[in-house]
Motif scaffolding. Structure first.
Motif, PDB file in Angstrom:
ATOM      1  N   ALA A 118       0.743  -1.224  -0.194  1.00  0.00           N
ATOM      2  CA  ALA A 118      -0.054  -0.119  -0.151  1.00  0.00           C
ATOM      3  C   ALA A 118       0.850   1.429   0.072  1.00  0.00           C
ATOM      4  N   GLU A 119       1.939   1.216   0.615  1.00  0.00           N
ATOM      5  CA  GLU A 119       2.868   2.251   0.609  1.00  0.00           C
ATOM      6  C   GLU A 119       3.601   2.573  -0.790  1.00  0.00           C
ATOM      7  N   TYR A 120       4.056   1.350  -1.541  1.00  0.00           N
ATOM      8  CA  TYR A 120       4.733   1.765  -2.698  1.00  0.00           C
ATOM      9  C   TYR A 120       3.785   1.820  -3.925  1.00  0.00           C
ATOM     10  N   ALA A 121       2.823   0.867  -3.985  1.00  0.00           N
ATOM     11  CA  ALA A 121       1.956   0.487  -5.236  1.00  0.00           C
ATOM     12  C   ALA A 121       0.793   1.407  -5.477  1.00  0.00           C
ATOM     13  N   ASP A 122       0.439   1.343  -6.648  1.00  0.00           N
ATOM     14  CA  ASP A 122      -0.771   2.331  -7.021  1.00  0.00           C
ATOM     15  C   ASP A 122      -2.024   1.442  -6.840  1.00  0.00           C
ATOM     16  N   VAL A 123      -1.911   0.257  -6.948  1.00  0.00           N
ATOM     17  CA  VAL A 123      -2.970  -0.631  -6.854  1.00  0.00           C
ATOM     18  C   VAL A 123      -2.626  -1.986  -6.049  1.00  0.00           C
ATOM     19  N   ILE A 124      -3.311  -2.590  -5.155  1.00  0.00           N
ATOM     20  CA  ILE A 124      -2.916  -3.448  -4.327  1.00  0.00           C
ATOM     21  C   ILE A 124      -3.671  -4.868  -4.849  1.00  0.00           C
ATOM     22  N   GLN A 125      -2.842  -5.839  -5.141  1.00  0.00           N
ATOM     23  CA  GLN A 125      -3.527  -6.967  -5.980  1.00  0.00           C
ATOM     24  C   GLN A 125      -3.607  -8.081  -4.685  1.00  0.00           C
ATOM     25  N   ILE A 126      -4.873  -8.584  -4.905  1.00  0.00           N
ATOM     26  CA  ILE A 126      -5.219  -9.776  -3.732  1.00  0.00           C
ATOM     27  C   ILE A 126      -5.211 -10.839  -4.890  1.00  0.00           C
ATOM     28  N   GLY A 127      -4.465 -12.042  -4.592  1.00  0.00           N
ATOM     29  CA  GLY A 127      -4.341 -12.982  -5.656  1.00  0.00           C
ATOM     30  C   GLY A 127      -5.426 -13.993  -5.516  1.00  0.00           C
ATOM     31  N   ALA A 128      -5.517 -15.022  -6.271  1.00  0.00           N
ATOM     32  CA  ALA A 128      -6.682 -15.925  -6.326  1.00  0.00           C
ATOM     33  C   ALA A 128      -6.353 -16.934  -5.253  1.00  0.00           C
ATOM     34  N   ARG A 129      -5.259 -17.266  -4.370  1.00  0.00           N
ATOM     35  CA  ARG A 129      -5.359 -18.115  -3.329  1.00  0.00           C
ATOM     36  C   ARG A 129      -6.010 -17.415  -2.306  1.00  0.00           C
ATOM     37  N   ASN A 130      -5.735 -16.196  -2.144  1.00  0.00           N
ATOM     38  CA  ASN A 130      -6.103 -15.432  -1.079  1.00  0.00           C
ATOM     39  C   ASN A 130      -7.742 -14.669  -1.160  1.00  0.00           C
ATOM     40  N   MET A 131      -8.258 -15.103  -2.351  1.00  0.00           N
ATOM     41  CA  MET A 131      -9.681 -14.341  -2.544  1.00  0.00           C
ATOM     42  C   MET A 131     -10.602 -14.749  -1.137  1.00  0.00           C
ATOM     43  N   GLN A 132     -10.246 -15.857  -0.618  1.00  0.00           N
ATOM     44  CA  GLN A 132     -11.328 -15.838   0.684  1.00  0.00           C
ATOM     45  C   GLN A 132     -10.240 -15.721   1.856  1.00  0.00           C
ATOM     46  N   ASN A 133      -9.162 -15.168   1.840  1.00  0.00           N
ATOM     47  CA  ASN A 133      -8.394 -14.946   3.032  1.00  0.00           C
ATOM     48  C   ASN A 133      -9.103 -13.482   3.748  1.00  0.00           C
ATOM     49  N   PHE A 134     -10.298 -13.576   4.246  1.00  0.00           N
ATOM     50  CA  PHE A 134     -11.091 -12.499   4.730  1.00  0.00           C
ATOM     51  C   PHE A 134     -10.360 -11.422   5.551  1.00  0.00           C
ATOM     52  N   SER A 135      -9.356 -11.838   6.534  1.00  0.00           N
ATOM     53  CA  SER A 135      -8.514 -11.012   7.146  1.00  0.00           C
ATOM     54  C   SER A 135      -7.831 -10.128   6.314  1.00  0.00           C
TER      55      SER A 135
END
Lengths: 354, 354, 354, 354
Positions: A177-194
């Protein structure tokens, strides 16, 4: 919800089901049919789940009707969401397609700059590159971490590319979040609700990839987690799902693009690189993704895929990316959409610098 | 790895592929066949992935041969791993089956104690209950958090049950490792590699659930992440996979039990509650799981499933659990295995206390 | 059927949908809810399918409620169907399990007799063997045809085994119905409706295998085709479905056994040979199938699987079949069911003859 | 084939496997690696299947390498197959896309003519319409049979459209071959090998639809059945496969188009109507299918889908088909392909006649 009674269900059984429904705080609406009775249920409210109705005497089936998503739905917001970036003409969900390109992993400053220069020159406005890599094997290359993020921050300055990169846990999310413009959440974490909730508290847009076996509803509910924390800047990404088919690494499900657009106001892009896993299928599926109406593409590009530290087999060469941009530009025009031309000034600067 | 050449591939093409293989630091072993040539590759070592061979002229297909897991494999350790607990006769992977039972979520001290008393009395040695719940919807009950963990710690003292509960992120993992006996990693987090690595640094056993669309290889590689950090106490858990079939919530894949046992020394248990999602299928599939040779069961039990805050439809009643224990005891005996009897002293204490 | 309106749907839109429903000859039952209106539809009758409701303004979703099967359903016939054979104590759907065993293909008289003698001696009452083989490749062994049927007819006389063999088209169906006791319809033909109808006009029982990607509803509807032509003697057979999982040839879906038994009066057996495709998994999955409550098993047995002309890798040895019979006999007893003992006289005759 | 030995396999075990391979008439090629030995097998010839190698001591895995198809493969014929029709400019596999359109079922002469007139006017060269309908339910409309074929024969004369219609068994195949220009084999019959063989002996081209869960290999092998009987005029058709995804009726797998084109010389078209099952997704997926490089489309069109006797929900209106033709014409041009213009004379005749 709807309870379907068996054909032989007695009046007593119908009545008992209705009473059970009412005792849980809902209203029951019996609908007598020619063959059997159905019972509509209204007033659904969490957290109660009338889970035991199916086991009651005379009950054939219980059918869930109400879709659980709210904020992502066109029920709440009819007009399309457009994700924009200050000081940039790149966007997702607008008339212009959002084209994201770059290597699977940031391997070195030189590698990243080489690829970035080429994708910028071809007209991409967004650069992707992994600094934190979720790898199936603990023995595979896991990414350069913060060093990779710093290289990408340099690339933003040098090539005027917006940076999209994946966060894989709460720690990396802060850095991304500090360095990038868009935060990617990957497929394996799509239900990493935390992780989704924390991303929902960030002030940066989130690109959320569909899980390998996520239904449309689960995909939208994952986005709902982000919106429910106050972050409305979400871009969805189809990247192939897991099926029995073995001629590609995943089965790219392009039909989800119009399906999302019907239900949700969020933009959706397509990743044909993970969606196929094979270089020779990236170009045709990219054209198909634009033709189906996607709001953008996310493509892996590498100048030397034979020596890539990850995903070499699915990365296309820069020359192939040039060809891809040329062809999708023409297809986008047919759909009355646009793929932006390379930024003139920026290209000049690059040429001078490179 | 094996490269299969096309039937019309020329000698030059075969030679070029061999040279490319050798240039990457491997050895090439051409095998001329009646129809076509295949080329074996040896000396595989990470992180290089010869991903571009498939694109070379004359190449038909590239086939991966070497399995990437090491520590979880019987290649490294032939004898079965048994996970034991000091001061308890419960275990996983031994002659005795490990039976885990309890509610989906800890909803209150009273609810948890009521269920715990019944499952202990029936002979279970392990109590499950969710304190942190990964829910598809952000608006569904998310668990009591640390309060739930404290209730379970009390249950351990009172009923001599070992506690298994899920950690959903690094924060909850620290608390779970403090209060529980076994750390559960859920299906949605099977490829949350950050969480797996941290669990690998804990001193408590880990119960790892199979992801909804995980292959056997991915499942074992996820376990490999935990072992590679030094924690060898891993219990695998089959909980159903996602398929087109819609008569159950998931499709329980019992064949993975003998498949795991052939390749790995780790114990594997079966969760028929999530595996079917329907109360009336939990009992028959539990019997099947024991018959197929599973090292244990994980079953959701609730004394009042109609008012459960989660998964009510798939929780069985305590009386059904009694019946289940009685029947699996008989089936286990046929397979020369054992389901432990209720601990006499403990039961007495419970009766006095309750 | 149920039409779910969007949250913002206007009263006019609701009214228009109701009018469209009524114009098609159905009755509309609007159910106003807190968030949205649903509209129940009764009076469904073929052949009209109100397929365009989903496209009307204000419509969110259309949900099908009524199950289309009739004769196979417990709605029509509550008690279990038992398929019996005159002059034999073998049956399907009774207290006794129906055990079917034999080679994948009939390869020769000698091979068939060798296997038949062993499975009869172990207590099987039904002999399976393919005379017409549906092979993925046109170059693979396609079966002995009528010669194979004649060999099986001899086996019936010699070993008092009932014969089950597959018909693959209308021509072979006539011959199979002439020579065999049970007509098998294979997985690839589960929706060969022409063949199903013709089988429905035969006077012999039909064993219908589940298609590789058939839902429960499609499976029951395929059986409905047979019953609707007047043949009520149908035995269902689960043989594994196609999923992403690659550790077995198919994924055996044992949960369909209790699911069928809940909805239908027809018996259901399990084929663990095709269900797993691997010899070392046939025994554990056979035990699981009996434990889950199947009405029988169908197992491939070959005395020399290394030289089998088809399916050698999944055929078990006769000694393994002896062990299997011994173990399922014990498991069946726990479920208050029975696996028949070998017929004394018959065995003696076999020994004398063989 | 390749046998992969376990890491601990002894030299004796390796030798025993090699001997077993040689005893079956093959040659064994041991490849010693750093971790384990692999053994290549050459000289594969049917019908022997060395199925028991996997069970030998020391064996880890057996991997099949050689693809079993021959005649459909580019190994045998490198240049594309083009299916042409005498006296017509329509074709499949040429520079021109083959566009097939028409109703799901022929319901009446009036309905068929109404639709045919519109699709001809829009430029389609092929008319589809079902006379024999494979329906999931025996109670659903089963088609008009030969009467339907006669109506389509009239349509051919009147509108200069080539007729494609489905044969569902050997009986209907004779009639279809008599009346139609292209014999369609439906998805449910893709492995009805008896029907494939008979179609292979016909002198008419065959359009073969992919089965609902067919792999690429099985799809090509089904075509191989037709070619092996002497009929080389086969058109493949992707129509969606069965997956867990529930937002469309099937999941359209567009990646199979380039995958087929890489391996086989046969043309492949896409059916977005069955592939999605929803009218509002037919247009976007049609554009995607052309963009991915398909050799044609097969689309259901109905002038009054609300009252269609089958598949109303997925049939598009004639006006939508006009729009579709206009858009795919532009996309085809980008790919240097062509969608033919409406035949001028014919259109005039139609206008006069209609």
């Amino acid at each position: 919800m709807l309870v379907v009674m068996k054909a032989q269900a007695t009046e007593e059984e119908v009545r008992a089901v209705c009473e059970s429904i009412e005792s849980l705080g809902y209203r029951a609406h019996p609908i007598p049919g020619a063959q059997r009775t159905a019972i509509g249920i209204t007033g659904n409210k969490s957290p109660m789940e009338p889970g035991s109705l199916e086991e009651m005497p005379g009950v054939q089936d219980v059918i869930y009707v109400t879709k659980p998503y709210k904020l992502v739905s066109r029920d709440v917001k009819e007009e399309d969401t457009v994700v924009r970036f200050s000081g940039s003409d790149g966007s997702f969900g607008s008339h212009d397609l959002g084209i994201v390109a770059g290597p699977c992993s940031i391997e070195s400053r030189e590698q990243a700059f080489t690829v970035a220069e080429r994708v910028a020159r071809a007209g991409a406005r967004f650069f992707r590159g992994g600094a934190y890599k979720p790898r199936t094997s603990p023995y595979a290359f896991q990414g350069l971490g913060e060093e990779g993020l710093k290289i990408m921050a340099e690339i933003r300055e040098r090539f005027a590319l917006r940076i999209i990169t994946e966060a894989i846990d709460n720690e990396s999310l802060d850095l991304v979040a500090e360095y990038a413009d868009v935060i990617q959440i990957g497929a394996r974490n799509m239900q990493n609700f935390s992780l989704l909730k924390k991303a929902g508290r960030m002030r940066k847009p989130v690109l959320l990839k569909r899980g390998m076996s996520a239904t449309l509803e689960e995909f939208l509910m994952a986005a709902e987690y982000i919106l429910s924390e106050g972050n409305y800047q979400v871009i969805l990404c189809e990247r192939g799902v897991r099926t029995f088919a073995d001629h590609t690494r995943n089965t790219l499900d392009l039909s989800i693009v119009p399906a999302v657009q019907r239900l949700s106001h969020l933009p959706i892009v397509v990743d044909p690189s993970h969606g196929t896993g094979k270089r020779n299928k990236v170009l045709p599926l990219s054209l198909a993704a634009v033709a189906v109406g996607a709001d953008g593409l996310m493509v892996e590009v590498h100048h030397d895929p034979d020596h890539a530290l990850s995903d070499g087999a699915q990365s296309i060469y820069p020359d192939q990316f040039d060809e891809l941009m040329s062809e999708i530009r023409q297809i986008a025009a047919i759909l009355h959409r646009n793929v932006q031309e390379p930024p003139r000034v920026q290209t000049a600067a690059v040429k001078a610098g490179g």
